[in-house]
Design a protein around this motif. Sequence first.
Motif: not given
Length: 364
Positions: A138-148, A336-346
């Motif tokens: 089930v896809a997340m919303t466009a803003s990457l939040t859960f689509d409950v 999916p939905m994260m084509e422009k994304c990097l994940r960066i740890g604190v």
Amino acid sequence: MSKKKFRFDERVLEHIKPTVRAMQPYTVAGGQFAAIKLNQNENPFDFPANLKLEILNQFYSENWNRYPDVFPNLATEKIAAFLGVPAEAVIVGNGSNELIYTIFFATLSRGSRVLIPSPTFLYYEKVADIMEAEVIKVAMTASLTFDVAAILEEALRSQPRILVLSTPNNPTSKSMTFAEIEEIASQVKSLVVVDEAYIEFSRERSALELIYEHPNVIILRTLSKAFSLAGVRLGYLVANPTLAAELLKPKIPFATNRLAELVAVKILENYELVEQSVKIILAERDRVFAALQAMPNLNVHESDTNFFIVEVASPGDVFESLKAKNILVRNVSSYPMMEKCLRIGVGTAAENDALLTALKERLS
Ligand code: PMP
């Protein structure tokens, strides 16, 4: 090394399950080593040296030729006491990955349905594939939040055996609320696995207390993140004791080694150290968030974890330019939905400063 050649015959591979042959091996894309390592959501602060020595001394004095307990009773009891739940509700594993494996092993047959939000932690799908289960996403919303609402609707429609919620979610860094998890757990018949790998960094309340009212809920936790123990391999699950007794049956005996058990006990006796490092990481999260928000040509998502999702025009290029400066982040642009994304740890304050300087130079 022997110079002997291996003869190979393709027909031996016919014995490997098609789902396994189609899989990619587990790798950490981008590598695992760098001076500034912000790619695996680890705690940047190592376990204190004096405690390491105390544990090693104790381990030294034990008999290494003897098996440990089949399941690590001491760590199980310590974790149960820490959580305020009965020990029968807790299963300790060799990292939470082993427990994901155990839960899926205990529940899934060929064609069983597993529901996961997407994108989420890749290992769920991987193990479901090994079990030849059907994965429903089930896809997340466009803003990457859960689509409950969509998750609930799909779960009621397809009646999966398991529904897995990583909350806060890796890699999106967003959470479900307690009330949302409770609503799902009470409406669906499926087992609801709530993976709380990042809960110590979350603004939301843990779903742990749901195990009393909802026998279908399994809480999954790890000592790999807030507890600074990724290298030690220890995770646990908490569930209704009757369900936990069944989940224990397919678990690999002796999978948790004695050293990991001693480390777990020691950190729980010194839990204030975990609280201190979480406090520092959360303060750094606020500081880095504000700096990233002020940065040109970059969009940062608000994070409920110890890592950030940032969107940039060309994530592959930014990843490489950071890597050239020995800063390793995770390129998650293939999700999916994260084509422009990097994940960066604190990281530590110094690591975060180096990151911010490098990003500013690259993006200005
Ligand atoms: N669940 C999630 C959501 C994770 O992000 C991770 C680690 N990246 C794990 C589980 C696995 O953790 P462990 O080290 O306990 O196997």
